[in-house]
Design an enzyme around this catalytic site. Sequence first.
Site, PDB file in Angstrom:
ATOM      1  N   ARG A   1      10.485  55.968  20.838  1.00 22.16           N
ATOM      2  CA  ARG A   1      11.667  56.799  21.030  1.00 22.16           C
ATOM      3  C   ARG A   1      12.423  56.955  19.713  1.00 22.16           C
ATOM      4  O   ARG A   1      12.242  56.175  18.770  1.00 22.16           O
ATOM      5  CB  ARG A   1      12.609  56.181  22.062  1.00 22.16           C
ATOM      6  CG  ARG A   1      13.204  54.847  21.626  1.00 22.16           C
ATOM      7  CD  ARG A   1      14.333  54.383  22.528  1.00 22.16           C
ATOM      8  NE  ARG A   1      14.912  53.124  22.042  1.00 22.16           N
ATOM      9  CZ  ARG A   1      16.037  52.584  22.511  1.00 22.16           C
ATOM     10  NH1 ARG A   1      16.704  53.184  23.494  1.00 22.16           N
ATOM     11  NH2 ARG A   1      16.495  51.444  22.021  1.00 22.16           N
TER      12      ARG A   1
ATOM     13  N   LYS B   1      54.029  50.399   8.144  1.00 23.98           N
ATOM     14  CA  LYS B   1      53.760  51.804   7.829  1.00 23.98           C
ATOM     15  C   LYS B   1      52.255  52.008   7.823  1.00 23.98           C
ATOM     16  O   LYS B   1      51.519  51.364   7.063  1.00 23.98           O
ATOM     17  CB  LYS B   1      54.361  52.172   6.476  1.00 23.98           C
ATOM     18  CG  LYS B   1      54.257  53.653   6.138  1.00 23.98           C
ATOM     19  CD  LYS B   1      55.209  54.498   6.988  1.00 23.98           C
ATOM     20  CE  LYS B   1      56.597  54.497   6.380  1.00 23.98           C
ATOM     21  NZ  LYS B   1      57.533  55.374   7.122  1.00 23.98           N
TER      22      LYS B   1
ATOM     23  N   HIS C   1      22.090  58.896  21.954  1.00 27.70           N
ATOM     24  CA  HIS C   1      20.887  59.164  22.724  1.00 27.70           C
ATOM     25  C   HIS C   1      20.250  60.500  22.327  1.00 27.70           C
ATOM     26  O   HIS C   1      20.937  61.510  22.145  1.00 27.70           O
ATOM     27  CB  HIS C   1      21.207  59.196  24.217  1.00 27.70           C
ATOM     28  CG  HIS C   1      21.747  57.898  24.738  1.00 27.70           C
ATOM     29  ND1 HIS C   1      20.997  56.750  24.774  1.00 27.70           N
ATOM     30  CD2 HIS C   1      22.963  57.571  25.261  1.00 27.70           C
ATOM     31  CE1 HIS C   1      21.715  55.762  25.289  1.00 27.70           C
ATOM     32  NE2 HIS C   1      22.912  56.231  25.580  1.00 27.70           N
TER      33      HIS C   1
ATOM     34  N   ASN D   1      25.050  53.989  21.056  1.00 29.28           N
ATOM     35  CA  ASN D   1      23.685  54.496  21.079  1.00 29.28           C
ATOM     36  C   ASN D   1      23.735  56.018  21.155  1.00 29.28           C
ATOM     37  O   ASN D   1      24.156  56.584  22.163  1.00 29.28           O
ATOM     38  CB  ASN D   1      22.926  53.921  22.273  1.00 29.28           C
ATOM     39  CG  ASN D   1      21.429  53.958  22.076  1.00 29.28           C
ATOM     40  OD1 ASN D   1      20.918  54.839  21.400  1.00 29.28           O
ATOM     41  ND2 ASN D   1      20.738  52.998  22.662  1.00 29.28           N
TER      42      ASN D   1
ATOM     43  N   GLN E   1      20.263  46.082  20.742  1.00 27.84           N
ATOM     44  CA  GLN E   1      20.812  44.727  20.621  1.00 27.84           C
ATOM     45  C   GLN E   1      20.014  43.900  19.609  1.00 27.84           C
ATOM     46  O   GLN E   1      20.593  43.159  18.800  1.00 27.84           O
ATOM     47  CB  GLN E   1      20.806  44.015  21.979  1.00 27.84           C
ATOM     48  CG  GLN E   1      21.822  44.541  22.976  1.00 27.84           C
ATOM     49  CD  GLN E   1      21.289  45.654  23.840  1.00 27.84           C
ATOM     50  OE1 GLN E   1      20.421  46.420  23.417  1.00 27.84           O
ATOM     51  NE2 GLN E   1      21.806  45.753  25.062  1.00 27.84           N
TER      52      GLN E   1
ATOM     53  N   THR F   1      59.794  50.127   7.008  1.00 26.83           N
ATOM     54  CA  THR F   1      58.434  50.631   6.841  1.00 26.83           C
ATOM     55  C   THR F   1      58.348  51.532   5.611  1.00 26.83           C
ATOM     56  O   THR F   1      57.305  51.594   4.955  1.00 26.83           O
ATOM     57  CB  THR F   1      57.977  51.398   8.097  1.00 26.83           C
ATOM     58  OG1 THR F   1      58.767  52.571   8.279  1.00 26.83           O
ATOM     59  CG2 THR F   1      58.087  50.529   9.339  1.00 26.83           C
ATOM     60  N   ASP F   2      59.448  52.203   5.267  1.00 26.04           N
ATOM     61  CA  ASP F   2      59.455  53.030   4.059  1.00 26.04           C
ATOM     62  C   ASP F   2      59.307  52.167   2.811  1.00 26.04           C
ATOM     63  O   ASP F   2      58.645  52.551   1.847  1.00 26.04           O
ATOM     64  CB  ASP F   2      60.745  53.845   3.991  1.00 26.04           C
ATOM     65  CG  ASP F   2      60.698  54.912   2.904  1.00 26.04           C
ATOM     66  OD1 ASP F   2      59.903  55.859   3.056  1.00 26.04           O
ATOM     67  OD2 ASP F   2      61.423  54.762   1.902  1.00 26.04           O
TER      68      ASP F   2
END
Length: 304
Positions: free
Chosen positions: A178, A14, A253, A251, A225, A60-61
């Site tokens: 940058r 679940k 940008h 990234n 990196q 699942t319950d």
Amino acid sequence: MSVTVSLGANKYGKAENRVVRITRDTARHEIEDLNVTSQLRGAKLVDSYLVGDNALVVATDTQKNTVFAFAKEYGIGSPEEFLIKLGDHFVSSFDWIEGGLWQAELYEWERILVDGAEHDHSFVRKGQATRLAAVQKIDGKTHVLAGLKDLTVLKSTGSEFQGFPRDKYTTLVETDDRIMATSVTGRWRYLPEAVEAGIDYNAVYAGVSEVFLATFATVHSLALQQTLWEMGKAAIEAFPEIAEVKFAMPNKHHFVYDLSPFGLENPNEVFYAADRPYGLIEGTITRDGITAEPDAWTDVPTFI
């Protein structure tokens, strides 16, 4: 020509049980907010797939109900501890359940300030990152993972990118100044002996988060990196409980916008923030001398 097929790796459970636990022992309430996924594995479950035999299927319950019942019976404490309890319960209660994967996201809240004082029972969501936890039981071993996602960070200088190879398709201009921005998804695995000895998971999570942020801020970056490497290295050096760290960093940008058509100069002040496409940087930093545990990461998403 006849074709034969076989069943490969599988698990079921679940997903995304959103459980909120309010502790109201006193007038000052506490809140814990988790999104929990429980999935079970076992070789004897094969018939549920092949012939629809549900005799060994823990519904699942039932898994969902167990999550909410455990939140009441045991509280949360830390997401890692909560998932360990769930995993131990299912593997010990049903002989044919050999293991599984239990994952959680934790949403943090802080108290609303009223006239400078913390309110006893009113909260506002914190907005930095979502905490992650996972417990993997596989081949008789228990692996505990922690982490975070959506940790969006930006530095307006102290980053460059140059010296890369060029061919006829390369248009990117080299830069020694940058904006660097990313949304960090980072997960770390705890050493089994540290788990057995006992870990203050909440304290380590807070400490690792601080290390990530401080390293991002202070390292002069020659590439995303390099920043990834330095963040993971710093976390492993600071916390002996950690075996390895995995990162995924898109990234985000930021491109200097060309204002020359309007007779304006733009010395790295106005940027266009592009949402896609984006560079996606991934990497793993590992403590030397440890035993590799690739099974610990089975089915655990790195980039979400």
